[in-house]
Design a protein around this motif. Sequence first.
Motif, short mmCIF file in Angstrom:
data_model
loop_
_atom_site.label_atom_id
_atom_site.label_comp_id
_atom_site.label_asym_id
_atom_site.label_seq_id
_atom_site.Cartn_x
_atom_site.Cartn_y
_atom_site.Cartn_z
N ARG A 2 14.60 -63.30 48.96
CA ARG A 2 15.67 -62.33 49.18
C ARG A 2 17.01 -62.85 48.66
O ARG A 2 17.77 -62.12 48.03
CB ARG A 2 15.78 -62.01 50.67
CG ARG A 2 16.90 -61.02 51.01
CD ARG A 2 16.70 -59.69 50.33
NE ARG A 2 17.81 -58.78 50.59
CZ ARG A 2 17.88 -57.54 50.12
NH1 ARG A 2 16.90 -57.06 49.35
NH2 ARG A 2 18.92 -56.77 50.40
N LEU A 18 16.99 -62.71 44.94
CA LEU A 18 17.13 -61.32 44.51
C LEU A 18 18.58 -60.86 44.58
O LEU A 18 19.06 -60.16 43.68
CB LEU A 18 16.25 -60.41 45.37
CG LEU A 18 16.24 -58.92 45.01
CD1 LEU A 18 15.73 -58.72 43.58
CD2 LEU A 18 15.39 -58.13 45.99
N VAL A 19 19.27 -61.23 45.66
CA VAL A 19 20.70 -60.90 45.77
C VAL A 19 21.45 -61.52 44.59
O VAL A 19 22.34 -60.88 44.01
CB VAL A 19 21.27 -61.40 47.12
CG1 VAL A 19 22.79 -61.28 47.13
CG2 VAL A 19 20.67 -60.62 48.28
N ILE A 46 20.23 -62.23 41.59
CA ILE A 46 19.87 -61.51 40.36
C ILE A 46 20.67 -60.22 40.24
O ILE A 46 21.12 -59.84 39.15
CB ILE A 46 18.35 -61.20 40.35
CG1 ILE A 46 17.55 -62.50 40.21
CG2 ILE A 46 17.99 -60.24 39.23
CD1 ILE A 46 16.06 -62.33 40.39
N ARG A 47 20.89 -59.53 41.36
CA ARG A 47 21.60 -58.26 41.35
C ARG A 47 23.12 -58.40 41.37
O ARG A 47 23.83 -57.42 41.19
CB ARG A 47 21.16 -57.43 42.57
CG ARG A 47 19.71 -56.98 42.52
CD ARG A 47 19.32 -56.28 43.81
NE ARG A 47 17.97 -55.73 43.76
CZ ARG A 47 17.37 -55.14 44.78
NH1 ARG A 47 17.99 -55.05 45.96
NH2 ARG A 47 16.14 -54.66 44.66
N ARG A 89 27.01 -58.99 40.59
CA ARG A 89 27.78 -58.52 39.44
C ARG A 89 28.70 -59.58 38.87
O ARG A 89 29.43 -59.28 37.91
CB ARG A 89 28.59 -57.28 39.85
CG ARG A 89 27.73 -56.16 40.38
CD ARG A 89 28.55 -54.93 40.66
NE ARG A 89 27.71 -53.85 41.19
CZ ARG A 89 28.08 -52.58 41.26
NH1 ARG A 89 29.29 -52.23 40.86
NH2 ARG A 89 27.26 -51.68 41.75
N SER A 105 26.15 -64.96 41.53
CA SER A 105 24.76 -65.21 41.13
C SER A 105 24.40 -66.68 41.29
O SER A 105 23.38 -67.04 41.90
CB SER A 105 24.54 -64.79 39.68
OG SER A 105 24.58 -63.39 39.54
N SER A 108 25.86 -60.74 49.57
CA SER A 108 25.12 -59.49 49.73
C SER A 108 26.02 -58.38 50.22
O SER A 108 25.95 -57.24 49.74
CB SER A 108 23.95 -59.71 50.70
OG SER A 108 23.22 -58.51 50.86
N GLU A 125 28.35 -57.21 47.41
CA GLU A 125 27.61 -56.43 46.42
C GLU A 125 27.33 -55.01 46.92
O GLU A 125 27.45 -54.04 46.17
CB GLU A 125 26.29 -57.13 46.08
CG GLU A 125 26.45 -58.43 45.31
CD GLU A 125 27.12 -58.24 43.96
OE1 GLU A 125 26.83 -57.22 43.30
OE2 GLU A 125 27.94 -59.09 43.58
N GLN A 126 26.97 -54.88 48.19
CA GLN A 126 26.71 -53.55 48.75
C GLN A 126 27.98 -52.70 48.77
O GLN A 126 27.94 -51.52 48.41
CB GLN A 126 26.17 -53.69 50.18
CG GLN A 126 24.77 -54.25 50.28
CD GLN A 126 24.31 -54.35 51.72
OE1 GLN A 126 24.15 -53.33 52.40
NE2 GLN A 126 24.11 -55.56 52.21
N GLN A 155 28.89 -51.67 45.24
CA GLN A 155 27.96 -50.65 44.75
C GLN A 155 28.29 -49.28 45.33
O GLN A 155 28.27 -48.27 44.61
CB GLN A 155 26.53 -51.04 45.10
CG GLN A 155 25.49 -50.08 44.51
CD GLN A 155 24.06 -50.50 44.83
OE1 GLN A 155 23.84 -51.34 45.69
NE2 GLN A 155 23.10 -49.92 44.13
#
Length: 402
Positions: A312, A315-316, A318-319, A321, A326, A382, A385-386, A389
């Motif tokens: 997890r 993955l955060v 990788i996503r 920005r 990253s 995380s 990023e949320q 988004q």
Amino acid sequence: MAAMRTRLAHIDYFILVPFLILMGVGIVMVYSASTDFLTVRHLAATVYLKRQAIFAVGGLFAAAFTFIFPLRLFENGIFVRIAVLVTMIMLGGLLVLAYFRPQVAVNGAVAWFNIGSFNVQPVEIAKLVLILYLARILSRREEKLTVLREATRQVLAPILVAGAMALLVFLEPDTGGMAMLVFLTAIMIAASGIKWPYGVTVIGGVIGVSAGGLYIMQSLNLPWLKNSYRIKRLLAFFHPFKLANSTGRQLVNSYYAISNGGWFGVGIGNSIQKKGYLPEPYTDFIMAVITEELGIIGAIAILFVLFFLIARIILVGIRARSAYRSLLCYGIGSWLFIQTFFNIGGMIGLIPITGVTLPFISYGGSSLLMLAAGIGLALNVSCIEQVEQERSLEREREHGHA
């Protein structure tokens, strides 16, 4: 308050819940694995249980701190430089302590400062500080790292800083901690945007040199090497049953614990190997006790939760920005993975025993607090990023209506 509500509303439960589960398992298993050790020393059976519970509460505060505070605080150049400097001073202080007070060494190493009834291990702090340092400096050099000739010059300073930390840790001596720092550096450089052949070369070179060094050292017939505690551990890795009465004892009894546990275990509290047979049953070899008491199925379930958490966080990353976010997640995820691999690999004889603890489960305050701080940073990324988004989607909807 509004900012706090926003953060809490965007907390990543796919990170938080596994983290809490693992800490809960750690408290229970530290208690189970340490009772016999404490009883024979005429101490209360709950001593390590209470301490681990205190460490867990401290870990929650550490995670909350790194989650609540703005990420730019941890990216700030002054903060990172001070953190690196303080870490270097602490690591150097251990060498001074080892020189003037050699009697405090354990297994030939001085790895912590004693503060009352608790110990502070600078190497655990160094892991988190190194990740913060590498994430900052490599993200700021991202564009230059794509040019192969320029990349060599750009990674020189990070390698020197990481190398200095690793050298100080190695001189304690703490081979496991040194290896952790080296592999963390190699992985973060490889993930920094550098050309993939260069990244593969860096990681392959580290693995190749490490494997070659191990083979050469165990092959040399030098008396001073044979008397080294680290070399004795290495020889125990190659010949555990031949050295079952000395340095091979840990690995051999780990095998016995796994065999005795079978698929479903003998039940919590019923381990035989923790009753004086298996050294360090509540720290380095706690997974051997877990496997004996909960069985292979129980051990796999715990490792599944741990690897889910790692996946997890990656993955955060990788996503994410931004390159900094990253790399921060890649570093934290790699930290958890390498430490788990070193611990489990040593327990089953896949690699030499390194003395590295199992994340969130083994007894120990410094490791738990620093790992928890890393989890807080991953939650912070995380959350950001949320929020970004959602704002991006709102702007798209507004433009659509317009």
